[in-house]
Write a protein that holds these residues in place. Sequence first.
Motif, PDB file in Angstrom:
ATOM      1  N   GLY A   1       9.370   6.723 -10.198  1.00  0.00           N
ATOM      2  CA  GLY A   1       8.592   7.407 -10.053  1.00  0.00           C
ATOM      3  C   GLY A   1       9.243   8.525  -9.233  1.00  0.00           C
ATOM      4  N   THR A   2       8.823   9.664  -9.246  1.00  0.00           N
ATOM      5  CA  THR A   2       9.425  11.249  -8.047  1.00  0.00           C
ATOM      6  C   THR A   2       8.185  11.572  -7.414  1.00  0.00           C
ATOM      7  N   THR A   3       6.524  11.037  -7.519  1.00  0.00           N
ATOM      8  CA  THR A   3       5.885  11.702  -6.536  1.00  0.00           C
ATOM      9  C   THR A   3       5.467   9.876  -6.261  1.00  0.00           C
ATOM     10  N   PHE A   4       4.772   9.641  -5.425  1.00  0.00           N
ATOM     11  CA  PHE A   4       3.105   9.059  -4.912  1.00  0.00           C
ATOM     12  C   PHE A   4       2.585   8.839  -4.704  1.00  0.00           C
ATOM     13  N   ILE A   5       1.227   8.659  -5.040  1.00  0.00           N
ATOM     14  CA  ILE A   5      -0.267   8.927  -4.939  1.00  0.00           C
ATOM     15  C   ILE A   5      -0.956   7.619  -4.120  1.00  0.00           C
ATOM     16  N   LEU A   6      -1.312   7.664  -2.847  1.00  0.00           N
ATOM     17  CA  LEU A   6      -1.549   5.985  -1.863  1.00  0.00           C
ATOM     18  C   LEU A   6      -2.555   6.450  -1.644  1.00  0.00           C
ATOM     19  N   ALA A   7      -3.977   6.509  -2.524  1.00  0.00           N
ATOM     20  CA  ALA A   7      -5.537   6.452  -3.517  1.00  0.00           C
ATOM     21  C   ALA A   7      -6.382   4.821  -3.275  1.00  0.00           C
ATOM     22  N   ALA A   8      -6.207   3.563  -2.450  1.00  0.00           N
ATOM     23  CA  ALA A   8      -6.638   3.115  -2.407  1.00  0.00           C
ATOM     24  C   ALA A   8      -7.950   2.227  -1.641  1.00  0.00           C
ATOM     25  N   ASN A   9      -8.364   3.142  -1.181  1.00  0.00           N
ATOM     26  CA  ASN A   9      -9.680   3.682   0.028  1.00  0.00           C
ATOM     27  C   ASN A   9      -9.251   3.516   1.209  1.00  0.00           C
ATOM     28  N   GLY A  10      -9.698   3.402   2.897  1.00  0.00           N
ATOM     29  CA  GLY A  10      -9.515   3.685   3.818  1.00  0.00           C
ATOM     30  C   GLY A  10      -9.592   2.024   4.067  1.00  0.00           C
ATOM     31  N   ILE A  11      -9.309   1.430   3.748  1.00  0.00           N
ATOM     32  CA  ILE A  11      -8.871  -0.441   4.287  1.00  0.00           C
ATOM     33  C   ILE A  11      -7.619  -0.641   3.437  1.00  0.00           C
ATOM     34  N   GLU A  12      -7.914  -0.637   2.146  1.00  0.00           N
ATOM     35  CA  GLU A  12      -6.789  -0.956   1.533  1.00  0.00           C
ATOM     36  C   GLU A  12      -5.672  -0.102   1.706  1.00  0.00           C
ATOM     37  N   SER A  13      -5.747   0.978   1.296  1.00  0.00           N
ATOM     38  CA  SER A  13      -4.088   1.853   1.772  1.00  0.00           C
ATOM     39  C   SER A  13      -3.570   1.730   2.733  1.00  0.00           C
ATOM     40  N   PRO A  14      -4.381   1.914   4.243  1.00  0.00           N
ATOM     41  CA  PRO A  14      -3.462   1.410   5.718  1.00  0.00           C
ATOM     42  C   PRO A  14      -2.672  -0.026   5.039  1.00  0.00           C
ATOM     43  N   LYS A  15      -3.843  -1.423   4.635  1.00  0.00           N
ATOM     44  CA  LYS A  15      -3.211  -2.343   4.710  1.00  0.00           C
ATOM     45  C   LYS A  15      -1.667  -1.715   3.781  1.00  0.00           C
ATOM     46  N   LEU A  16      -1.617  -0.949   3.008  1.00  0.00           N
ATOM     47  CA  LEU A  16       0.001  -1.851   2.035  1.00  0.00           C
ATOM     48  C   LEU A  16       0.521  -1.181   2.788  1.00  0.00           C
ATOM     49  N   LEU A  17       0.175   0.069   3.651  1.00  0.00           N
ATOM     50  CA  LEU A  17       0.964   0.556   4.343  1.00  0.00           C
ATOM     51  C   LEU A  17       1.994  -0.167   5.200  1.00  0.00           C
ATOM     52  N   LEU A  18       1.343  -0.634   6.402  1.00  0.00           N
ATOM     53  CA  LEU A  18       1.484  -2.144   7.102  1.00  0.00           C
ATOM     54  C   LEU A  18       2.298  -3.249   6.311  1.00  0.00           C
ATOM     55  N   LEU A  19       1.722  -3.491   5.131  1.00  0.00           N
ATOM     56  CA  LEU A  19       2.553  -3.882   4.899  1.00  0.00           C
ATOM     57  C   LEU A  19       3.746  -4.539   4.012  1.00  0.00           C
ATOM     58  N   SER A  20       4.038  -2.990   3.676  1.00  0.00           N
ATOM     59  CA  SER A  20       5.946  -2.422   3.281  1.00  0.00           C
ATOM     60  C   SER A  20       7.054  -1.457   4.435  1.00  0.00           C
ATOM     61  N   ALA A  21       6.078  -2.670   6.150  1.00  0.00           N
ATOM     62  CA  ALA A  21       7.099  -2.674   6.826  1.00  0.00           C
ATOM     63  C   ALA A  21       8.913  -2.843   6.654  1.00  0.00           C
ATOM     64  N   SER A  22       9.424  -1.975   7.334  1.00  0.00           N
ATOM     65  CA  SER A  22      11.020  -2.443   6.905  1.00  0.00           C
ATOM     66  C   SER A  22      11.696  -2.233   8.049  1.00  0.00           C
ATOM     67  N   ASP A  23      13.416  -2.591   7.959  1.00  0.00           N
ATOM     68  CA  ASP A  23      13.719  -3.105   9.012  1.00  0.00           C
ATOM     69  C   ASP A  23      14.118  -0.823   9.555  1.00  0.00           C
ATOM     70  N   THR A  24      14.033  -0.302   8.624  1.00  0.00           N
ATOM     71  CA  THR A  24      13.836   1.101   9.041  1.00  0.00           C
ATOM     72  C   THR A  24      12.314   1.732   9.914  1.00  0.00           C
ATOM     73  N   TYR A  25      11.476   1.299   9.325  1.00  0.00           N
ATOM     74  CA  TYR A  25      10.007   1.293   9.213  1.00  0.00           C
ATOM     75  C   TYR A  25       9.241   0.005  10.132  1.00  0.00           C
ATOM     76  N   PRO A  26       9.559   0.073  11.334  1.00  0.00           N
ATOM     77  CA  PRO A  26       9.307  -2.122  11.699  1.00  0.00           C
ATOM     78  C   PRO A  26       8.012  -1.844  10.965  1.00  0.00           C
ATOM     79  N   ASN A  27       7.055  -0.781  12.113  1.00  0.00           N
ATOM     80  CA  ASN A  27       5.392  -0.930  12.059  1.00  0.00           C
ATOM     81  C   ASN A  27       4.921  -0.324  10.974  1.00  0.00           C
TER      82      ASN A  27
END
Length: 547
Positions: free
Chosen positions: A271-297
Amino acid sequence: MSGQLSADVVVIGSGIIGALAARRLAQQGASVLILEAGPRLERARVVAAFRNSPIKGNWMAPYPASPWAPHPIYVPQDNGYLKQAGPYPYPAEYIRAVGGTTWHWAAQAWRLVPNDVRIKSLYGVGVDWPLSYEELDPWYQEAEELLGVAGADNTGSPRQHPFPMEPVAEPWSMRRFRERLAPAYPVVANTVARNSRGYDGRPACVGNNSCQPICPVNAQYLGINAVEAAEAAGAKVMPNAVVYRIEHDAKGRIAAVRYYAPDKSEHRVTGTTFILAANGIESPKLLLLSASDTYPNGLANSSGMVGRHLMDHPSTSLTFYADEELWLGRGPQSPSSINTLRDGAFRSQHAPYRLDFTNISQVLNVTNDLIKEGVYGAEFEKQLRWRAAHQVNVKNVLEVLPNPDNRITLSAEKDAMGIPKPEAHYAIDDYTRRAAEVSKADFARIAELMGGTGLRYSADGQFANNQHITGTMSMGNDPKTSVVDGFGRTHDHENLFVCGTGVMPTAATMNSTLTGVALALRTAEHILPAKNTHAGAMHSGHEASLA
């Protein structure tokens, strides 16, 4: 990996907030794809499931968790999805399905009061918001018109234009509270996304008293209504798409998301733009799951604030017998409240609160109490009729301040799809506990004015109400202390936005859904400015994220 899907805007989560943001973007000509982890539910089946359920007090009963997209369930036992790290439990309830948790909400649609966004400046506690109440006002109005909000003008939240509808008909019990508590306490109709007359093709409330878990006549606005509105505007919805990773490119822009189908086949959406709207528990969970070498946290987490500042509205309560027959259970379940304690200089010392009256039928609770007491036969019938007619309840709705130690993290335990479960770290501090103690005087005075007997306070130190997940991806101007800016754009990724109550920097005293919708509409307008609208005029100077 199967073939790829693509859209201008990819929205993760199909709850009321994400769906209404998607609707606005689709109306402006963007191609919009909504990904939802859970299944699509059928209203008629949900209504039938509740009608046929022998356990009417369990609001999650009509919404069983799917194996591929589990959500927390606690009755008849904890399914272990939301792990508890303490020191105080946070057994939040939410639904992972198309339409989200507002399938079973009470439809309370409150605005903030103006000082809620300035508590640091005014009272020396919490934080200030990066926008003013006046900036939110037109977005509140648009949200209220979309949802069909009915309300009274004397709630403490100023407005430039009237509510779309007058309040829902006042139940007899609430009328008696209003009459007998005046002038000590002004009792007002709750602000609700529930029709008091025919509106937007849906009928008026007829007082079924099953707002939670489901309004059987569709008088109450639900997330599925928002999804259908998004689809009517051109958005596409993909259920059973369990997003487990968000990908970024070399420049830090979001490039794609990956999801599992129920058979665990893997799929990728660009996509071009992404909106994270899963809720106040599932959304931060997904951000933390998406750690990478560039964004280890984790993504959007250079501040270390993703998942932190978890807030809600804990409550304590008083149950008693009024000296007249009130027969709770006719009309909406939560129709009236006292709003005069939502703000004041006392906020420097203890939390503000609303006082909310229950209107849920007492027959089931009284029956269970009598059985436990060993009452039977003719005396059982006599006591059942008297107690069910006289028993009432009032609760507080308390503010929790942002605390970085209250947070959502990833558990070491995984779900059936191999995805780490969310883990809650939570405590209720002295600021909130002091308000619970102060409110006991209000409870006692209310009981006195109602001729109350048999007063039963909730246990000291025990709090209910874990429904309003707030603050885990807070907005702010400083990238070092917040996750998103005042428009919901993540500080770290220019094309990743967050919509939801998780962006709220403070929780105030009101149910957070309406504020979440208002902020999401403002975010959608910032992404793709409309033409010839109040919003477009306000924000036409902002660069769109889409071509």
